[in-house]
Enzyme design. Structure first.
Site, PDB file in Angstrom:
ATOM      1  N   ARG A  63      -0.675  41.008  -5.421  1.00  0.00           N
ATOM      2  CA  ARG A  63      -0.776  40.038  -6.505  1.00  0.00           C
ATOM      3  C   ARG A  63       0.569  39.941  -7.205  1.00  0.00           C
ATOM      4  O   ARG A  63       1.196  40.948  -7.502  1.00  0.00           O
ATOM      5  CB  ARG A  63      -1.836  40.462  -7.531  1.00  0.00           C
ATOM      6  CG  ARG A  63      -3.211  40.466  -6.930  1.00  0.00           C
ATOM      7  CD  ARG A  63      -4.290  40.772  -7.930  1.00  0.00           C
ATOM      8  NE  ARG A  63      -5.496  41.127  -7.187  1.00  0.00           N
ATOM      9  CZ  ARG A  63      -6.691  41.319  -7.722  1.00  0.00           C
ATOM     10  NH1 ARG A  63      -6.848  41.201  -9.011  1.00  0.00           N
ATOM     11  NH2 ARG A  63      -7.711  41.638  -6.967  1.00  0.00           N
ATOM     12  N   SER A  91      -8.259  37.121  -7.812  1.00  0.00           N
ATOM     13  CA  SER A  91      -9.533  37.536  -8.392  1.00  0.00           C
ATOM     14  C   SER A  91      -9.679  37.213  -9.872  1.00  0.00           C
ATOM     15  O   SER A  91      -9.664  36.058 -10.254  1.00  0.00           O
ATOM     16  CB  SER A  91      -9.753  39.018  -8.120  1.00  0.00           C
ATOM     17  OG  SER A  91     -11.042  39.388  -8.529  1.00  0.00           O
ATOM     18  N   HIS A  92      -9.783  38.237 -10.718  1.00  0.00           N
ATOM     19  CA  HIS A  92     -10.048  38.009 -12.136  1.00  0.00           C
ATOM     20  C   HIS A  92      -8.779  37.669 -12.925  1.00  0.00           C
ATOM     21  O   HIS A  92      -8.861  37.425 -14.126  1.00  0.00           O
ATOM     22  CB  HIS A  92     -10.724  39.246 -12.733  1.00  0.00           C
ATOM     23  CG  HIS A  92      -9.888  40.479 -12.608  1.00  0.00           C
ATOM     24  ND1 HIS A  92      -9.728  41.148 -11.415  1.00  0.00           N
ATOM     25  CD2 HIS A  92      -9.139  41.140 -13.506  1.00  0.00           C
ATOM     26  CE1 HIS A  92      -8.925  42.178 -11.599  1.00  0.00           C
ATOM     27  NE2 HIS A  92      -8.549  42.203 -12.855  1.00  0.00           N
ATOM     28  N   LYS A 121      -4.863  38.712   0.321  1.00  0.00           N
ATOM     29  CA  LYS A 121      -5.572  39.935   0.682  1.00  0.00           C
ATOM     30  C   LYS A 121      -5.980  39.817   2.140  1.00  0.00           C
ATOM     31  O   LYS A 121      -6.333  38.723   2.592  1.00  0.00           O
ATOM     32  CB  LYS A 121      -6.812  40.026  -0.220  1.00  0.00           C
ATOM     33  CG  LYS A 121      -7.528  41.336  -0.204  1.00  0.00           C
ATOM     34  CD  LYS A 121      -8.479  41.393  -1.397  1.00  0.00           C
ATOM     35  CE  LYS A 121      -9.860  40.935  -1.001  1.00  0.00           C
ATOM     36  NZ  LYS A 121     -10.899  41.939  -1.135  1.00  0.00           N
ATOM     37  N   ASP A 156     -16.656  36.108 -11.151  1.00  0.00           N
ATOM     38  CA  ASP A 156     -15.216  36.004 -11.402  1.00  0.00           C
ATOM     39  C   ASP A 156     -14.548  34.986 -10.474  1.00  0.00           C
ATOM     40  O   ASP A 156     -15.217  34.259  -9.747  1.00  0.00           O
ATOM     41  CB  ASP A 156     -14.544  37.375 -11.284  1.00  0.00           C
ATOM     42  CG  ASP A 156     -14.471  37.860  -9.838  1.00  0.00           C
ATOM     43  OD1 ASP A 156     -15.349  37.456  -9.043  1.00  0.00           O
ATOM     44  OD2 ASP A 156     -13.552  38.617  -9.503  1.00  0.00           O
ATOM     45  N   ASP A 204     -12.974  34.950  -7.594  1.00  0.00           N
ATOM     46  CA  ASP A 204     -13.257  34.906  -6.159  1.00  0.00           C
ATOM     47  C   ASP A 204     -14.711  35.261  -5.835  1.00  0.00           C
ATOM     48  O   ASP A 204     -15.061  35.441  -4.667  1.00  0.00           O
ATOM     49  CB  ASP A 204     -12.295  35.819  -5.398  1.00  0.00           C
ATOM     50  CG  ASP A 204     -12.391  37.265  -5.824  1.00  0.00           C
ATOM     51  OD1 ASP A 204     -12.699  37.535  -7.000  1.00  0.00           O
ATOM     52  OD2 ASP A 204     -12.166  38.152  -4.978  1.00  0.00           O
ATOM     53  N   ASP A 242     -16.678  37.928  -6.406  1.00  0.00           N
ATOM     54  CA  ASP A 242     -17.187  39.245  -6.022  1.00  0.00           C
ATOM     55  C   ASP A 242     -17.678  40.067  -7.224  1.00  0.00           C
ATOM     56  O   ASP A 242     -18.351  41.081  -7.043  1.00  0.00           O
ATOM     57  CB  ASP A 242     -16.168  40.036  -5.185  1.00  0.00           C
ATOM     58  CG  ASP A 242     -14.817  40.179  -5.857  1.00  0.00           C
ATOM     59  OD1 ASP A 242     -14.642  39.657  -6.978  1.00  0.00           O
ATOM     60  OD2 ASP A 242     -13.924  40.802  -5.244  1.00  0.00           O
ATOM     61  N   ARG A 243     -17.375  39.619  -8.449  1.00  0.00           N
ATOM     62  CA  ARG A 243     -17.876  40.358  -9.613  1.00  0.00           C
ATOM     63  C   ARG A 243     -19.100  39.660 -10.213  1.00  0.00           C
ATOM     64  O   ARG A 243     -19.289  38.460 -10.002  1.00  0.00           O
ATOM     65  CB  ARG A 243     -16.811  40.421 -10.712  1.00  0.00           C
ATOM     66  CG  ARG A 243     -15.591  41.181 -10.299  1.00  0.00           C
ATOM     67  CD  ARG A 243     -14.642  41.313 -11.486  1.00  0.00           C
ATOM     68  NE  ARG A 243     -13.478  42.090 -11.060  1.00  0.00           N
ATOM     69  CZ  ARG A 243     -12.759  42.851 -11.854  1.00  0.00           C
ATOM     70  NH1 ARG A 243     -13.049  42.929 -13.135  1.00  0.00           N
ATOM     71  NH2 ARG A 243     -11.724  43.538 -11.387  1.00  0.00           N
ATOM     72  N   THR A 285     -11.324  54.187  -7.008  1.00  0.00           N
ATOM     73  CA  THR A 285     -11.472  52.783  -7.392  1.00  0.00           C
ATOM     74  C   THR A 285     -10.924  51.866  -6.300  1.00  0.00           C
ATOM     75  O   THR A 285      -9.869  52.119  -5.742  1.00  0.00           O
ATOM     76  CB  THR A 285     -10.712  52.545  -8.709  1.00  0.00           C
ATOM     77  OG1 THR A 285     -11.372  53.293  -9.728  1.00  0.00           O
ATOM     78  CG2 THR A 285     -10.695  51.079  -9.090  1.00  0.00           C
ATOM     79  N   LYS A 342     -17.713  43.489  -2.553  1.00  0.00           N
ATOM     80  CA  LYS A 342     -18.670  43.344  -3.630  1.00  0.00           C
ATOM     81  C   LYS A 342     -19.094  41.877  -3.687  1.00  0.00           C
ATOM     82  O   LYS A 342     -18.381  41.006  -3.194  1.00  0.00           O
ATOM     83  CB  LYS A 342     -18.117  43.857  -4.953  1.00  0.00           C
ATOM     84  CG  LYS A 342     -16.810  43.281  -5.389  1.00  0.00           C
ATOM     85  CD  LYS A 342     -16.304  44.076  -6.594  1.00  0.00           C
ATOM     86  CE  LYS A 342     -15.097  43.408  -7.210  1.00  0.00           C
ATOM     87  NZ  LYS A 342     -13.873  44.171  -7.083  1.00  0.00           N
TER      88      LYS A 342
HETATM   89  C1  VG1 Z   1      -9.725  46.530 -10.840  1.00  0.00           C
HETATM   90  C2  VG1 Z   1     -11.014  47.320 -10.998  1.00  0.00           C
HETATM   91  C3  VG1 Z   1     -11.517  47.787  -9.651  1.00  0.00           C
HETATM   92  C4  VG1 Z   1     -11.659  46.577  -8.710  1.00  0.00           C
HETATM   93  C5  VG1 Z   1     -10.353  45.828  -8.643  1.00  0.00           C
HETATM   94  C6  VG1 Z   1     -10.474  44.556  -7.827  1.00  0.00           C
HETATM   95  O1  VG1 Z   1      -8.723  47.372 -10.319  1.00  0.00           O
HETATM   96  O2  VG1 Z   1     -10.813  48.407 -11.844  1.00  0.00           O
HETATM   97  O3  VG1 Z   1     -12.740  48.454  -9.814  1.00  0.00           O
HETATM   98  O4  VG1 Z   1     -12.038  47.008  -7.418  1.00  0.00           O
HETATM   99  O5  VG1 Z   1      -9.936  45.446  -9.951  1.00  0.00           O
HETATM  100  O6  VG1 Z   1     -11.459  43.709  -8.346  1.00  0.00           O
HETATM  101  P1  VG1 Z   1      -7.584  48.072 -11.247  1.00  0.00           P
HETATM  102  O7  VG1 Z   1      -6.692  48.812 -10.285  1.00  0.00           O
HETATM  103  O8  VG1 Z   1      -6.907  46.971 -11.980  1.00  0.00           O
HETATM  104  O9  VG1 Z   1      -8.324  48.971 -12.168  1.00  0.00           O
HETATM  105  V1  VG1 Z   1     -11.298  42.062  -8.127  1.00  0.00           V
HETATM  106  O10 VG1 Z   1     -12.743  41.361  -8.519  1.00  0.00           O
HETATM  107  O11 VG1 Z   1      -9.974  41.747  -9.183  1.00  0.00           O
HETATM  108  O12 VG1 Z   1     -10.814  41.839  -6.574  1.00  0.00           O
HETATM  109 CO    CO Z   2     -12.840  39.499  -7.794  1.00  0.00          CO
END
Ligand code: VG1
Ligand code: CO
Length: 546
Positions: free
Chosen positions: A22, A113-114, A126, A279, A281, A283-284, A346, A378
């Protein structure tokens, strides 16, 4: 059609984090930046030559350029065929489903993602492997190593570009390309797992209302196709349904802060029975009842507890996995059922081996992620369908279902405090400070009155392939049963974010409705003290509480 060999100088910042590479859109727009990473990917993941590649993402700004570049590079690197989602769209769980159902060699997902999108936002890329899951660490590390030695990339000369707006078969530089409906495989999979008849009854009964907030991200078309078209929910059930390149200016992260409109609805007058959001993409997921927030760790426990009642899971449950910072609520369910329980670092990539080996069937993370062995990602909408199934079965409110779970297993009071906007040096100093103290922490009494019982740094040895991942978060346990976990985020694109995960189990039912932040306030200040947070960062309060 000619193939161009473009010489380049390697980019030093192409190491994938928790979930892919990212960077800011601006970084991705620099000449050759995206292509260099994609060439490193093709050089490393040799299964793609002669194989089928699935391509798509959350539709964020810069996706169209990326799709065009990747199609031309796939052609130049010997990919046999590409399946690209219409409009360049594909949710993360749907890519996983399509890879598995169509026997593809892998998938490239264009998403951060988010993280916010748009010209000022972030972009991401990814890679998912043939089991449908995120490339495991050895693969992402190999891609990074390759990127550091890369001297050139291969790309087919520019063509008119593929018309992504309609489903059809075409070709790019002689390589077959199919633009497909990104919802089809996913919807078929959901129909196999769930009792759609039953969900249809609930959603069309007139006595049950739900709202799904797609946050102008990728799940809009999926939620409309499944909840509204297939299951008969009213046409306005899905709000903010149209994917936009900048997510409508919002932050596509489904939590109480960023899904504000939904939260106001669910805490307002005459709220629907179920509120859900997903979110960027897809998955959340966030689950809300009438004036009630379901903590993701509790959601995982409740889902695990009820999964056997759902057709796709009958008679085949035997294990649950959660990321280490996720609360232990799911472990209690597993213990009660006699299942195995696993604790992983994680990041969803760590669940892949456990799912492939059938050691676990359901898994989840505190960061609003839950899923099962139906895919290797997810899956936000899946979690919503599980909750709908639970509510269809029990005919009780979301709050009642969760409170009942607390009364049977106890409540894990749980919150996460993020400290964003730190410099990378501050982030490292906090980690180093904690590491240096670890051995001597036990027995320390903090100003908040809590006494440290034990402390360590989490390392994980994968029970399937024996690989060890170290430095996966620092854990501090207190004698009153509280736990604080410290981790640096691996998904940000600038500076550093410290995440402090706080939890304490409470067995007394009379205390289960106590205020969450008050209950954990002493733990939060003990954690800040142990990490010397204020001295290092000057921050006395978190920037985000979830
Ligand atoms: C965060 C979350 C983690 C999740 C990751 C990707 O990572 O804590 O649990 O798997 O985002 O989610 P980090 O390293 O920032 O804590 V997603 O939905 O952004 O692909
Ligand atoms: Co996501």
């Amino acid at each position: 059609m000619g193939i161009i060999e473009q010489t380049i100088t390697p980019f030093t910042d192409q190491r994938p984090g928790t979930s892919g590479l990212r960077q800011s859109v601006a970084r991705f727009q620099e000449p050759h930046y995206l292509a260099a990473f994609v060439q490193a990917l093709f050089d490393t993941c040799t299964e793609l030559a002669g194989g089928t590649l699935v391509l798509g993402g959350d539709g964020r700004y810069y996706s169209e350029t990326a799709v065009d570049t990747i199609l031309r590079m796939a052609a130049a690197n010997g990919v046999a065929r590409v399946l690209v989602g219409r409009g360049g769209l594909f949710s993360t769980p749907a890519v996983s489903a399509t890879i598995r159902r169509r026997g593809a060699a892998g998938g490239i997902l264009l998403t951060a993602s988010h993280n916010p999108g748009g010209p000022e936002g972030d972009f991401g890329i990814k890679y998912n492997v043939a089991n449908g899951g995120p490339a495991p660490e050895p693969v992402t590390e190999a891609i990074f190593d390759r990127s550091q030695a890369l001297e050139r990339y291969r790309i087919a000369e520019g063509t008119a570009g593929v018309d992504l707006s309609r489903v059809h078969d075409t070709e790019v530089a002689g390589m077959p390309v199919s633009v497909i409906d990104p919802v089809v495989d996913y919807r078929a999979l959901m129909a196999e797992l769930f009792d759609f008849e039953r969900l249809r009854d609930l959603l069309s009964s007139g006595s049950f209302r739900m709202v799904f907030d797609a946050m102008h991200a990728v799940t809009g078309p999926y939620a409309q196709a499944i909840l509204e078209d297939e299951l008969g929910a009213p046409a306005d059930t899905v709000i903010r349904a149209h994917p936009r390149p900048d997510f409508g200016g919002g932050h596509p992260d489904p939590n109480l802060i960023h899904a504000r409109e939904l939260v106001e609805l669910m805490y307002g007058a005459d709220p629907p029975d179920l509120g859900a959001a997903s979110d960027g993409d897809g998955d959340r997921n966030m689950i809300l009842g009438r004036g009630f927030f379901v903590n993701p760790s509790d959601s995982l426990a409740v889902i695990a507890d009820h999964l056997e009642d759902i057709p796709g899971y009958r008679g085949r449950m035997g294990g649950v996995a959660r990321s280490m910072p996720t609360s232990r609520a799911a472990d209690r369910v597993a213990a009660a059922k006699g299942w195995a329980a696993y604790e992983t670092p994680t990041g969803w990539k760590f669940f892949g081996n456990l799912l492939d080996a059938d050691l676990v069937q359901v898994c989840g993370e505190e960061s609003f992620g839950t899923s099962s062995d139906h895919v290797r990602e997810k899956d936000g909408l899946w979690a919503v369908l599980v909750w709908l199934s639970i509510l269809a079965e029990r005919r009780e409110s979301v709050a009642t279902v969760v409170r009942d779970s607390w009364s049977r297993y106890g409540r894990d009071f749980y919150t996460r405090h993020d400290y964003a906007g730190l410099t990378p040096e501050q982030g490292e100093r906090i980690a180093d400070t904690l590491r240096r103290k670890l051995g001597g922490l036990a027995g320390t009494r903090t100003e908040a009155g809590l006494v440290v019982e034990a402390a360590d740094e989490f390392a994980y040895t994968d029970p399937v392939d024996g690989r060890t991942s170290s430095q996966q978060g620092i854990r501090v346990w207190f004698t009153d049963g509280g736990r604080a976990v410290f981790r640096l985020s691996g998904t940000g694109t600038s500076g550093a974010t410290l995440r402090i995960y706080l939890e304490r189990w409470e067995g007394d039912p009379l205390r289960h409705n106590d205020d969450l932040q008050n209950t954990l306030a002493d733990l939060a200040s003990a954690a800040r003290e142990v990490a010397e947070l204020e001295a290092i960062t000057g921050m006395a309060e978190p920037s985000l509480v979830v």
